[in-house]
Design a protein around this motif. Structure first.
Motif, PDB file in Angstrom:
ATOM      1  N   GLN A  11      30.260  15.533  21.081  1.00  0.00           N
ATOM      2  CA  GLN A  11      30.554  13.785  21.209  1.00  0.00           C
ATOM      3  C   GLN A  11      29.222  14.403  20.044  1.00  0.00           C
ATOM      4  OE1 GLN A  11      27.753  12.043  24.092  1.00  0.00           O
ATOM      5  NE2 GLN A  11      28.875  10.115  23.236  1.00  0.00           N
ATOM      6  N   PHE A  12      28.710  15.075  19.682  1.00  0.00           N
ATOM      7  CA  PHE A  12      27.099  15.500  18.712  1.00  0.00           C
ATOM      8  C   PHE A  12      28.540  15.823  17.286  1.00  0.00           C
ATOM      9  CE2 PHE A  12      25.361  17.907  15.680  1.00  0.00           C
ATOM     10  CZ  PHE A  12      24.230  17.306  15.188  1.00  0.00           C
ATOM     11  N   ILE A  13      29.425  16.666  17.447  1.00  0.00           N
ATOM     12  CA  ILE A  13      30.469  16.717  16.126  1.00  0.00           C
ATOM     13  C   ILE A  13      30.920  15.394  16.008  1.00  0.00           C
ATOM     14  CG2 ILE A  13      32.337  18.380  15.556  1.00  0.00           C
ATOM     15  CD1 ILE A  13      29.417  19.340  16.052  1.00  0.00           C
ATOM     16  N   ARG A  14      32.136  14.797  16.806  1.00  0.00           N
ATOM     17  CA  ARG A  14      32.951  13.860  17.201  1.00  0.00           C
ATOM     18  C   ARG A  14      31.921  12.924  16.253  1.00  0.00           C
ATOM     19  NH1 ARG A  14      34.440  14.038  21.377  1.00  0.00           N
ATOM     20  NH2 ARG A  14      32.655  12.373  22.570  1.00  0.00           N
ATOM     21  N   ASN A  15      30.408  13.050  16.805  1.00  0.00           N
ATOM     22  CA  ASN A  15      29.758  11.835  16.137  1.00  0.00           C
ATOM     23  C   ASN A  15      29.402  11.873  14.360  1.00  0.00           C
ATOM     24  OD1 ASN A  15      30.286   9.458  18.156  1.00  0.00           O
ATOM     25  ND2 ASN A  15      28.151  10.603  19.314  1.00  0.00           N
ATOM     26  N   ARG A  16      29.179  12.729  14.545  1.00  0.00           N
ATOM     27  CA  ARG A  16      28.491  13.185  12.966  1.00  0.00           C
ATOM     28  C   ARG A  16      29.809  12.697  11.819  1.00  0.00           C
ATOM     29  NH1 ARG A  16      28.974  19.020  10.549  1.00  0.00           N
ATOM     30  NH2 ARG A  16      31.326  18.458  11.806  1.00  0.00           N
ATOM     31  N   THR A  39      24.233  10.501  19.948  1.00  0.00           N
ATOM     32  CA  THR A  39      24.751  11.299  21.029  1.00  0.00           C
ATOM     33  C   THR A  39      23.857  11.437  22.333  1.00  0.00           C
ATOM     34  OG1 THR A  39      25.780  12.639  19.596  1.00  0.00           O
ATOM     35  CG2 THR A  39      25.072  13.808  21.881  1.00  0.00           C
ATOM     36  N   LEU A  40      22.645  11.782  22.377  1.00  0.00           N
ATOM     37  CA  LEU A  40      21.146  11.312  23.149  1.00  0.00           C
ATOM     38  C   LEU A  40      21.288  10.092  23.381  1.00  0.00           C
ATOM     39  CD1 LEU A  40      18.380  13.829  20.890  1.00  0.00           C
ATOM     40  CD2 LEU A  40      20.019  13.691  22.762  1.00  0.00           C
ATOM     41  N   ASN A  41      22.156   9.348  23.269  1.00  0.00           N
ATOM     42  CA  ASN A  41      22.284   7.713  24.216  1.00  0.00           C
ATOM     43  C   ASN A  41      23.442   7.686  24.459  1.00  0.00           C
ATOM     44  OD1 ASN A  41      19.535   6.077  23.341  1.00  0.00           O
ATOM     45  ND2 ASN A  41      20.107   7.076  21.367  1.00  0.00           N
ATOM     46  N   GLU A  42      24.130   8.681  24.610  1.00  0.00           N
ATOM     47  CA  GLU A  42      25.654   8.811  25.223  1.00  0.00           C
ATOM     48  C   GLU A  42      26.068   7.944  24.639  1.00  0.00           C
ATOM     49  OE1 GLU A  42      24.535   8.441  29.532  1.00  0.00           O
ATOM     50  OE2 GLU A  42      24.231  10.469  29.384  1.00  0.00           O
ATOM     51  N   LYS A  43      26.289   7.448  23.869  1.00  0.00           N
ATOM     52  CA  LYS A  43      27.050   6.711  22.238  1.00  0.00           C
ATOM     53  C   LYS A  43      27.924   7.013  21.417  1.00  0.00           C
ATOM     54  CE  LYS A  43      24.993   2.534  24.389  1.00  0.00           C
ATOM     55  NZ  LYS A  43      25.376   1.694  24.954  1.00  0.00           N
ATOM     56  N   GLU A  44      29.289   6.402  21.876  1.00  0.00           N
ATOM     57  CA  GLU A  44      29.847   7.120  20.791  1.00  0.00           C
ATOM     58  C   GLU A  44      29.634   6.099  19.380  1.00  0.00           C
ATOM     59  OE1 GLU A  44      32.373   9.083  20.361  1.00  0.00           O
ATOM     60  OE2 GLU A  44      32.313   9.874  22.688  1.00  0.00           O
ATOM     61  N   ALA A  45      29.822   6.323  17.986  1.00  0.00           N
ATOM     62  CA  ALA A  45      29.580   6.137  16.923  1.00  0.00           C
ATOM     63  C   ALA A  45      30.919   5.111  16.262  1.00  0.00           C
ATOM     64  CB  ALA A  45      28.536   7.195  15.659  1.00  0.00           C
ATOM     65  N   ILE A  78      20.099   3.703  15.527  1.00  0.00           N
ATOM     66  CA  ILE A  78      19.257   3.130  16.300  1.00  0.00           C
ATOM     67  C   ILE A  78      19.816   1.908  16.705  1.00  0.00           C
ATOM     68  CG2 ILE A  78      16.549   2.531  17.222  1.00  0.00           C
ATOM     69  CD1 ILE A  78      15.932   4.725  15.088  1.00  0.00           C
ATOM     70  N   MET A  79      19.705   0.474  15.666  1.00  0.00           N
ATOM     71  CA  MET A  79      20.434  -0.254  15.982  1.00  0.00           C
ATOM     72  C   MET A  79      21.363  -0.572  16.735  1.00  0.00           C
ATOM     73  SD  MET A  79      19.438  -1.965  12.484  1.00  0.00           S
ATOM     74  CE  MET A  79      20.441  -3.900  13.319  1.00  0.00           C
ATOM     75  N   ALA A  80      22.514   0.577  16.474  1.00  0.00           N
ATOM     76  CA  ALA A  80      23.669  -0.028  17.075  1.00  0.00           C
ATOM     77  C   ALA A  80      23.301   1.123  18.602  1.00  0.00           C
ATOM     78  CB  ALA A  80      24.351   1.314  16.310  1.00  0.00           C
ATOM     79  N   VAL A  81      22.487   1.532  19.010  1.00  0.00           N
ATOM     80  CA  VAL A  81      23.355   1.997  20.093  1.00  0.00           C
ATOM     81  C   VAL A  81      21.736   1.050  20.974  1.00  0.00           C
ATOM     82  CG1 VAL A  81      22.817   4.107  19.603  1.00  0.00           C
ATOM     83  CG2 VAL A  81      20.682   3.486  20.407  1.00  0.00           C
ATOM     84  N   THR A 299      13.928   9.290  31.208  1.00  0.00           N
ATOM     85  CA  THR A 299      14.867   9.780  29.917  1.00  0.00           C
ATOM     86  C   THR A 299      14.034   8.836  28.653  1.00  0.00           C
ATOM     87  OG1 THR A 299      16.157  10.592  32.092  1.00  0.00           O
ATOM     88  CG2 THR A 299      16.558  10.262  29.680  1.00  0.00           C
ATOM     89  N   ILE A 300      14.527   7.904  29.255  1.00  0.00           N
ATOM     90  CA  ILE A 300      14.389   6.869  27.580  1.00  0.00           C
ATOM     91  C   ILE A 300      13.673   6.742  26.899  1.00  0.00           C
ATOM     92  CG2 ILE A 300      14.916   4.308  27.196  1.00  0.00           C
ATOM     93  CD1 ILE A 300      16.817   3.523  29.250  1.00  0.00           C
ATOM     94  N   SER A 301      12.620   6.659  27.481  1.00  0.00           N
ATOM     95  CA  SER A 301      11.163   7.180  26.640  1.00  0.00           C
ATOM     96  C   SER A 301      11.103   8.362  26.163  1.00  0.00           C
ATOM     97  CB  SER A 301       9.753   6.562  27.625  1.00  0.00           C
ATOM     98  OG  SER A 301       9.727   5.808  27.477  1.00  0.00           O
ATOM     99  N   MET A 302      11.723   9.335  26.662  1.00  0.00           N
ATOM    100  CA  MET A 302      11.474  11.079  25.876  1.00  0.00           C
ATOM    101  C   MET A 302      12.118  10.625  25.009  1.00  0.00           C
ATOM    102  SD  MET A 302      11.397  14.324  27.645  1.00  0.00           S
ATOM    103  CE  MET A 302      11.086  16.203  26.504  1.00  0.00           C
ATOM    104  N   ILE A 303      13.664  10.380  24.585  1.00  0.00           N
ATOM    105  CA  ILE A 303      14.690   9.835  23.969  1.00  0.00           C
ATOM    106  C   ILE A 303      14.565   9.248  22.684  1.00  0.00           C
ATOM    107  CG2 ILE A 303      17.118   8.709  23.299  1.00  0.00           C
ATOM    108  CD1 ILE A 303      18.000   9.685  25.942  1.00  0.00           C
TER     109      ILE A 303
END
Length: 327
Positions: A11-16, A39-45, A78-81, A299-303
């Motif tokens: 997912q990281f490579i795909r998002n990049r 990726t750390l927010n489990e989202k697709e760009a 960050i806005m997008a996630v 989890t959210i705060s650590m991210i």
């Protein structure tokens, strides 16, 4: 490699790749950083969403705003996630105005604003902005030659803790004194110490685990970076994961990334690649993390803490890269 890590790496490579396709002229340092945010927010760009967020940013900020500098793409990511990009930016700009009352404008001040806006209640913005300045002043007093705008983002993270300022500063200084003999860059050690101060536990124990991760990776032929990469190692050290397990997972993730376009011999350097491997592996241990200071927990705060630390660090590297290439 664990299936969960494999999935996250893919997912990281795909998002990049998607981010690069839509923003082809950005600094190369920023693509993996923004991919990590998704990726750390489990989202697709998604290109359309990102461009919409760029539009929102342009509507709400001026041409010379710090939000439209080198940090623009991470802020947009960050806005997008977030669930509501418009509202997320509005909150961030409100915090930014408060911070500007006490800080000079820099690439890093928007990062501090982003961290506070994501983690704090709106009624606490003024208090946290003031406390950010207080903590920053203590940092500056202890290390006048090392402390700069970059540290405002870390001061913002520390201001969200319910630990007293004195305890935070003491914790940072204890970590700094322990770690400094092991690394060349005092600035990087200070950033690492600031991250470690967020976590509970004795300074000696946190530093010992950090050094154990670094040394074990080196023994296995994976030399971890000693510059802006160090704060990520600190976040890993604050997890409850076993050193051997973390190192093994990082090695496998790094091997995977090394085989991907842009992460090999002619792409992102080995040390930055290993840093991203650490970020991707870190998610395996988020549920068991020890960042249990009252405001910085879960989890959210650590991210968010990771995002802010990485945005500040990578923005510094990207700005330096841009400066050297134009000179």
């Amino acid at each position: 490699m664990k299936d969960s890590i494999q999935t996250r790496c893919e997912q990281f490579i795909r998002n990049r790749d998607r981010i690069k396709e839509n923003f082809g002229w950005e600094n190369a340092y920023l693509y993996p950083l923004c991919a990590a945010i998704f990726t750390l927010n489990e989202k697709e760009a998604e290109g359309a969403l990102l461009k919409n967020c760029v539009g929102i940013l342009k509507q709400q900020t001026g041409v010379f705003s710090g939000f439209r500098s080198i940090i623009k793409l991470p802020v947009v990511s960050i806005m997008a996630v977030s669930e509501e990009p418009d509202a997320a930016l509005a909150r961030t700009l409100r915090v930014y105005e408060l911070l500007k009352e006490n800080f000079m404008a820099s690439h890093y001040l928007p990062v501090a604003a982003v961290a506070i806006a994501q983690l704090a209640e709106e009624q606490n913005y003024e208090y946290i902005a003031r406390r950010t300045k207080e903590i920053y002043k203590e940092m500056k007093a202890n290390h006048p030659m090392l402390t700069s705008g970059e540290d405002s983002a870390f001061a913002a993270l520390l201001s969200l803790s319910q630990k007293p300022n004195e305890q935070l500063i003491t914790g940072m200084e204890q970590c700094y004194e322990i770690l400094k003999p092991n690394f060349f860059s005092g600035n990087a050690v200070q950033s690492l110490s600031q991250v470690l101060a967020l976590g509970d536990g004795m300074a000696a124990e946190k530093c010992s685990k950090t050094l154990a991760l670094f040394d074990r990776l080196k023994e296995r032929g994976y030399k971890y970076g000693t510059s802006y990469e160090l704060p990520t190692l600190g976040v890993l050290a604050l997890s409850e994961g076993d050193v051997r397990d973390i190192v093994s997972d990082m090695m496998e993730a790094d091997d995977f990334l090394a085989g991907q376009k842009g992460f090999g011999a002619f792409g992102v350097g080995k040390r930055q690649r290993l840093m991203y491997a650490g970020m991707l592996v870190q998610a395996e241990y988020l549920e068991r993390n020890t960042l249990q200071t009252a405001a910085i927990n879960g989890t959210i705060s650590m991210i968010v803490a990771q995002q802010a630390a990485m945005c500040a660090a990578v923005a510094a590297a990207a700005a330096a890269s841009s400066s050297s290439s134009s000179s």
